[in-house]
Design a protein around this motif. Structure first.
Motif, PDB file in Angstrom:
ATOM      1  N   GLY A 100      35.753  60.097  41.218  1.00 41.30           N
ATOM      2  CA  GLY A 100      35.141  61.420  41.209  1.00 41.30           C
ATOM      3  C   GLY A 100      35.671  62.333  40.131  1.00 41.30           C
ATOM      4  N   ALA A 101      36.569  61.836  39.282  1.00 40.27           N
ATOM      5  CA  ALA A 101      37.144  62.654  38.211  1.00 40.27           C
ATOM      6  C   ALA A 101      36.251  62.619  36.976  1.00 40.27           C
ATOM      7  CB  ALA A 101      38.545  62.155  37.859  1.00 40.27           C
ATOM      8  N   SER A 102      36.497  63.561  36.072  1.00 43.09           N
ATOM      9  CA  SER A 102      35.718  63.641  34.835  1.00 43.09           C
ATOM     10  C   SER A 102      36.385  62.888  33.691  1.00 43.09           C
ATOM     11  CB  SER A 102      35.524  65.108  34.431  1.00 43.09           C
ATOM     12  OG  SER A 102      36.786  65.734  34.215  1.00 43.09           O
ATOM     13  N   GLY A 103      37.640  62.466  33.906  1.00 42.25           N
ATOM     14  CA  GLY A 103      38.387  61.768  32.877  1.00 42.25           C
ATOM     15  C   GLY A 103      39.817  61.564  33.336  1.00 42.25           C
ATOM     16  N   ILE A 104      40.638  60.994  32.456  1.00 35.28           N
ATOM     17  CA  ILE A 104      42.061  60.800  32.753  1.00 35.28           C
ATOM     18  C   ILE A 104      42.824  62.065  32.387  1.00 35.28           C
ATOM     19  CG2 ILE A 104      44.125  59.485  32.105  1.00 35.28           C
ATOM     20  CD1 ILE A 104      42.327  57.102  31.578  1.00 35.28           C
ATOM     21  N   HIS A 105      43.664  62.552  33.302  1.00 30.77           N
ATOM     22  CA  HIS A 105      44.399  63.796  33.057  1.00 30.77           C
ATOM     23  C   HIS A 105      45.857  63.663  33.486  1.00 30.77           C
ATOM     24  CE1 HIS A 105      40.786  65.924  31.872  1.00 30.77           C
ATOM     25  NE2 HIS A 105      40.176  65.477  32.959  1.00 30.77           N
ATOM     26  N   THR A 106      46.692  64.529  32.943  1.00 30.19           N
ATOM     27  CA  THR A 106      48.119  64.539  33.255  1.00 30.19           C
ATOM     28  C   THR A 106      48.336  64.639  34.759  1.00 30.19           C
ATOM     29  OG1 THR A 106      48.551  65.664  31.153  1.00 30.19           O
ATOM     30  CG2 THR A 106      50.299  65.713  32.807  1.00 30.19           C
ATOM     31  N   GLY A 107      49.188  63.772  35.289  1.00 29.99           N
ATOM     32  CA  GLY A 107      49.471  63.777  36.720  1.00 29.99           C
ATOM     33  C   GLY A 107      48.666  62.766  37.508  1.00 29.99           C
ATOM     34  N   GLY A 108      47.621  62.221  36.890  1.00 30.76           N
ATOM     35  CA  GLY A 108      46.843  61.193  37.564  1.00 30.76           C
ATOM     36  C   GLY A 108      47.621  59.890  37.644  1.00 30.76           C
ATOM     37  N   VAL A 109      47.227  59.023  38.552  1.00 28.86           N
ATOM     38  CA  VAL A 109      47.888  57.725  38.721  1.00 28.86           C
ATOM     39  C   VAL A 109      46.892  56.623  38.369  1.00 28.86           C
ATOM     40  CG1 VAL A 109      49.045  56.153  40.316  1.00 28.86           C
ATOM     41  CG2 VAL A 109      49.418  58.625  40.500  1.00 28.86           C
ATOM     42  N   LEU A 110      47.281  55.785  37.430  1.00 30.03           N
ATOM     43  CA  LEU A 110      46.407  54.729  36.926  1.00 30.03           C
ATOM     44  C   LEU A 110      47.019  53.364  37.212  1.00 30.03           C
ATOM     45  CD1 LEU A 110      43.828  54.117  35.236  1.00 30.03           C
ATOM     46  CD2 LEU A 110      45.280  54.226  33.201  1.00 30.03           C
ATOM     47  N   THR A 111      46.238  52.500  37.840  1.00 27.79           N
ATOM     48  CA  THR A 111      46.661  51.127  38.105  1.00 27.79           C
ATOM     49  C   THR A 111      45.748  50.176  37.346  1.00 27.79           C
ATOM     50  OG1 THR A 111      47.485  51.645  40.324  1.00 27.79           O
ATOM     51  CG2 THR A 111      46.995  49.341  39.853  1.00 27.79           C
ATOM     52  N   ILE A 112      46.341  49.285  36.570  1.00 26.83           N
ATOM     53  CA  ILE A 112      45.570  48.306  35.807  1.00 26.83           C
ATOM     54  C   ILE A 112      46.152  46.923  36.071  1.00 26.83           C
ATOM     55  CG2 ILE A 112      44.781  47.585  33.523  1.00 26.83           C
ATOM     56  CD1 ILE A 112      45.271  50.455  32.586  1.00 26.83           C
ATOM     57  N   THR A 113      45.280  45.963  36.349  1.00 25.85           N
ATOM     58  CA  THR A 113      45.701  44.596  36.608  1.00 25.85           C
ATOM     59  C   THR A 113      44.947  43.640  35.689  1.00 25.85           C
ATOM     60  OG1 THR A 113      46.054  45.149  38.945  1.00 25.85           O
ATOM     61  CG2 THR A 113      45.963  42.806  38.367  1.00 25.85           C
ATOM     62  N   TYR A 114      45.696  42.764  35.037  1.00 26.48           N
ATOM     63  CA  TYR A 114      45.106  41.703  34.213  1.00 26.48           C
ATOM     64  C   TYR A 114      44.778  40.563  35.160  1.00 26.48           C
ATOM     65  CZ  TYR A 114      45.334  37.826  30.704  1.00 26.48           C
ATOM     66  OH  TYR A 114      45.089  36.719  29.933  1.00 26.48           O
ATOM     67  N   VAL A 115      43.473  40.352  35.445  1.00 27.49           N
ATOM     68  CA  VAL A 115      43.090  39.454  36.524  1.00 27.49           C
ATOM     69  C   VAL A 115      42.611  38.074  36.074  1.00 27.49           C
ATOM     70  CG1 VAL A 115      42.565  41.290  38.162  1.00 27.49           C
ATOM     71  CG2 VAL A 115      40.800  40.526  36.580  1.00 27.49           C
ATOM     72  N   ALA A 116      42.122  37.951  34.845  1.00 28.53           N
ATOM     73  CA  ALA A 116      41.595  36.658  34.420  1.00 28.53           C
ATOM     74  C   ALA A 116      41.288  36.687  32.932  1.00 28.53           C
ATOM     75  CB  ALA A 116      40.326  36.313  35.205  1.00 28.53           C
ATOM     76  N   ASP A 117      40.916  35.521  32.399  1.00 29.08           N
ATOM     77  CA  ASP A 117      40.425  35.407  31.028  1.00 29.08           C
ATOM     78  C   ASP A 117      38.941  35.089  31.066  1.00 29.08           C
ATOM     79  OD1 ASP A 117      43.428  33.767  29.892  1.00 29.08           O
ATOM     80  OD2 ASP A 117      42.840  35.863  29.673  1.00 29.08           O
ATOM     81  N   GLY A 118      38.186  35.747  30.214  1.00 34.50           N
ATOM     82  CA  GLY A 118      36.772  35.440  30.102  1.00 34.50           C
ATOM     83  C   GLY A 118      36.545  34.270  29.160  1.00 34.50           C
ATOM     84  N   PRO A 119      35.295  33.787  29.048  1.00 29.61           N
ATOM     85  CA  PRO A 119      34.991  32.677  28.129  1.00 29.61           C
ATOM     86  C   PRO A 119      35.244  33.079  26.680  1.00 29.61           C
ATOM     87  CG  PRO A 119      33.211  33.031  29.706  1.00 29.61           C
ATOM     88  CD  PRO A 119      34.119  34.207  29.827  1.00 29.61           C
ATOM     89  N   ALA A 120      35.852  32.177  25.927  1.00 26.52           N
ATOM     90  CA  ALA A 120      36.135  32.453  24.521  1.00 26.52           C
ATOM     91  C   ALA A 120      34.887  32.212  23.678  1.00 26.52           C
ATOM     92  CB  ALA A 120      37.266  31.566  24.027  1.00 26.52           C
ATOM     93  N   GLN A 121      34.657  33.084  22.697  1.00 24.21           N
ATOM     94  CA  GLN A 121      33.577  32.893  21.745  1.00 24.21           C
ATOM     95  C   GLN A 121      34.119  32.183  20.505  1.00 24.21           C
ATOM     96  OE1 GLN A 121      31.215  36.480  21.078  1.00 24.21           O
ATOM     97  NE2 GLN A 121      32.064  37.393  22.928  1.00 24.21           N
ATOM     98  N   ALA A 122      33.215  31.639  19.729  1.00 22.65           N
ATOM     99  CA  ALA A 122      33.604  30.875  18.545  1.00 22.65           C
ATOM    100  C   ALA A 122      34.462  31.728  17.618  1.00 22.65           C
ATOM    101  CB  ALA A 122      32.367  30.394  17.796  1.00 22.65           C
ATOM    102  N   GLY A 123      35.644  31.220  17.275  1.00 25.28           N
ATOM    103  CA  GLY A 123      36.531  31.914  16.348  1.00 25.28           C
ATOM    104  C   GLY A 123      37.320  33.043  16.958  1.00 25.28           C
TER     105      GLY A 123
END
Length: 216
Positions: A100-123
């Motif tokens: 419900g926020a308009s963007g990332i702001h000071t004091g907010g809490v952000l959680t990010i998880t690296y969950v998987a790898d997608g298919p690789a494209q040529a090169g």
């Protein structure tokens, strides 16, 4: 490239927040309002542009983390998150919208998880897939503290994708989803159902967009 004046004065910015292996997750507090800069080539450091000549931009977010580098006694845990690439950008964008926020702001809490790898494209190397959650900062009015936006009833895992096709869901037992290729089965079992559905849908969509070439 934009750089904070105090970073220049004090000898540079903070280390980058890294996601080296699948399963790595960081929950951090936003330490300052986001800034932007032009992306640079990893090897040459030359500014990157799109085919039309316009600059490729990225968003920089300073985060307060619990990470510490033993080789740096003065490490206070501040890390910079570089938001670029559609996978990370869309995951965070959807998490912010879901909060419900308009963007990332000071004091907010952000959680990010690296969950998987997608298919690789040529090169190109396989793209990293992420799940994200954002909690807006609390605001105070006349001594009363409240959330800047309504908090979701349950943690919101966001990913830029469409609902999982029924054909994919039917590959697993009732009430469960099959673990997509490239995802660690042990970690898959710990993910919330919403995140599993998002990853299955993302894998299916990328297979449809970049189908595997026949061996002959």
């Amino acid at each position: 490239m934009t750089q904070d004046a105090n970073d220049i004065l004090m000898g540079g910015g903070s280390a980058a927040l890294k996601f080296d292996t699948i399963g790595v997750s960081h929950t951090s507090t936003v330490a300052a309002e986001p800034t932007s800069s032009q992306q640079t080539d990893f090897r040459t450091k030359a500014p990157e542009t799109w085919p039309d000549g316009s600059p490729k931009m990225q968003v920089l977010v300073q985060l307060s983390t619990t990470l510490r580098d033993p080789a740096k006694p003065d490490d206070d845990g501040t890390r910079t998150l570089y938001i670029k690439g559609k996978e990370l950008t869309n995951a965070i964008r959807n998490a912010v919208r879901a909060s419900g926020a308009s963007g990332i702001h000071t004091g907010g809490v952000l959680t990010i998880t690296y969950v998987a790898d997608g298919p690789a494209q040529a090169g190109l190397s396989a793209p990293k897939l992420y799940a994200a959650q954002y909690q807006p900062p609390a605001v105070s009015f006349a001594g009363v503290t409240a959330s800047a936006a309504p908090a979701p009833a349950a943690p919101v895992q966001a990913y830029a994708t469409q609902p999982a096709p029924a054909a994919v869901a039917q590959q697993a037992l009732p009430g469960t989803l099959a673990c997509p290729p490239g995802v660690d089965p042990g970690m898959w079992a710990t993910l919330p159902p919403a995140t599993q559905e998002a990853l299955v849908a993302a894998h299916t969509a990328q297979q449809q967009r970049f189908p595997a070439e026949p061996p002959f």
